[in-house]
Enzyme design. Sequence first.
Site, PDB file in Angstrom:
ATOM      1  N   GLN A 178       0.899  -1.123  -0.012  1.00  0.00           N
ATOM      2  CA  GLN A 178       0.018  -0.023   0.083  1.00  0.00           C
ATOM      3  C   GLN A 178       0.914   1.259  -0.029  1.00  0.00           C
ATOM      4  OE1 GLN A 178      -3.188   0.136  -0.496  1.00  0.00           O
ATOM      5  NE2 GLN A 178      -3.982  -2.020  -0.045  1.00  0.00           N
ATOM      6  N   CYS A 322     -16.115  -9.304   6.322  1.00  0.00           N
ATOM      7  CA  CYS A 322     -17.373 -10.039   6.320  1.00  0.00           C
ATOM      8  C   CYS A 322     -16.964 -11.831   5.750  1.00  0.00           C
ATOM      9  CB  CYS A 322     -18.203  -9.505   5.393  1.00  0.00           C
ATOM     10  SG  CYS A 322     -18.603  -7.857   5.853  1.00  0.00           S
TER      11      CYS A 322
HETATM   12  N1  PMP Z   1      -0.512  -6.687   1.726  1.00  0.00           N
HETATM   13  C1  PMP Z   1      -1.214  -5.637   1.939  1.00  0.00           C
HETATM   14  C2  PMP Z   1      -0.890  -4.492   2.742  1.00  0.00           C
HETATM   15  C3  PMP Z   1      -2.468  -5.482   1.113  1.00  0.00           C
HETATM   16  O1  PMP Z   1      -3.202  -4.502   1.123  1.00  0.00           O
HETATM   17  C4  PMP Z   1      -2.645  -6.523   0.165  1.00  0.00           C
HETATM   18  C5  PMP Z   1      -4.035  -6.450  -0.736  1.00  0.00           C
HETATM   19  N2  PMP Z   1      -5.074  -6.046  -0.119  1.00  0.00           N
HETATM   20  C6  PMP Z   1      -2.024  -7.670   0.248  1.00  0.00           C
HETATM   21  C7  PMP Z   1      -0.947  -7.682   1.070  1.00  0.00           C
HETATM   22  C8  PMP Z   1      -2.247  -8.823  -0.798  1.00  0.00           C
HETATM   23  O2  PMP Z   1      -1.777  -8.668  -2.161  1.00  0.00           O
HETATM   24  P1  PMP Z   1      -2.347  -9.589  -3.017  1.00  0.00           P
HETATM   25  O3  PMP Z   1      -3.578  -9.301  -3.621  1.00  0.00           O
HETATM   26  O4  PMP Z   1      -1.417  -9.115  -4.283  1.00  0.00           O
HETATM   27  O5  PMP Z   1      -2.021 -10.869  -2.623  1.00  0.00           O
END
Ligand code: PMP
Length: 383
Positions: A178, A322
């Site tokens: 992020q 959820c």
């Molecule tokens: N780490 C963080 C901080 C995320 O926000 C996300 C995705 N929501 C992930 C890991 C997982 O990433 P991916 O969808 O590429 O597996």
Amino acid sequence: MIYLDHNATTPPSAGVVQAVLATMTDVWGNASSQHPHGQQAKGALGAARASVARVLGCKPSETIFTSGATEANHLAVLGLHAAARHAGRGRIVFSAVEHAGHLALAQALIAQRLPVDFIGVNADGTLDLDSAARAIGPDVAVVSLMAANNETGVLMPVDDVRALAQAAGARLHVDATQFVGKAPFDFARFGADAVSLSAHKLGGPKGIGALLLRQGIALQPQLHGSQERRRRGGTENLPAVAGFAAALEGLGDVAAKASRIAQLRDALEQGLQRALPHVHVFAAGAPRVAGTSYLRFGALPAEVVLQRLEQLGVCASSGAACSSGGSEPSHVLTAMGVPRDEALAAVRLSLGATTSARDIDYLLAALPPLLAPLLENDAAHAA
Ligand code: PMP
């Protein structure tokens, strides 16, 4: 439709779609094959890797392509842990607010009776450095910390934790999923031993990401095979890698984009707070990555607010996990000490490169009239 869920995923640009399509059409060989189709694929893979490495500030040999951040996170923690074990280090330290998938790995390790500790957070969502100092001792193999939280947007003190990890002789893995694309990032200066990222959070395709691994750091592969310098087996997903490279190349001036998005986010939060009573922004006082706004409207359940947003054609998400009808409060808000009813009211609006001032103006004009009567009822109910 107004898309305010950029932390969940981002829309790909036409250039990214074109890069994926062109690669699938023209460069469909297996990069391990010796014939011309294979050599063409190998060349394209090398070019895309060089491009990814240039934008991220690492060496091409420091990039390991994975199926996304979840896999990169697993590879980092399991691979660094396995490599450090012979040195008598067994403990793994996570922050309590890691991504749900990463905390599920922590739970699986606990179930295998591995020593795991968690670093807590303060009420504003920032990392509790005293808790970090207590957790990171000489028996620690790996510390795993996110750079920016996916729910609150809070930036984590990577440099402070790196100093603690270094002093203890532990490896530092940072989940920058992020962070990359939302703030300037340069692996050479970032200071972590390993960094995870995911293409679909920065305009690229889903199912592709990378673990950046500093040269000379030992890592045990979790998928065996000859690809990625034997660190991650499996035929390379070349179209996705090409799309990932195109997305990174398309990021442009990240700092300038971030300041535009931060201004829109601030205008959104201030506008909502001016127009409605009892609007609370979680982690408002903490340093946050641009674009993430995590708020509650009094104690209105998130699904009520999300339903009104849907009515307005706005895509957003709640902070609750959820599962089959039931909802649990966000583990991030729970770690911050937020009471259950307030956590179940949390709504996340995440802005991104495609968000315009018009989107925010529309939301500020259209949402308050829908929520005001509900908030009055809510206040009356509370009183
Ligand atoms: N780490 C963080 C901080 C995320 O926000 C996300 C995705 N929501 C992930 C890991 C997982 O990433 P991916 O969808 O590429 O597996």
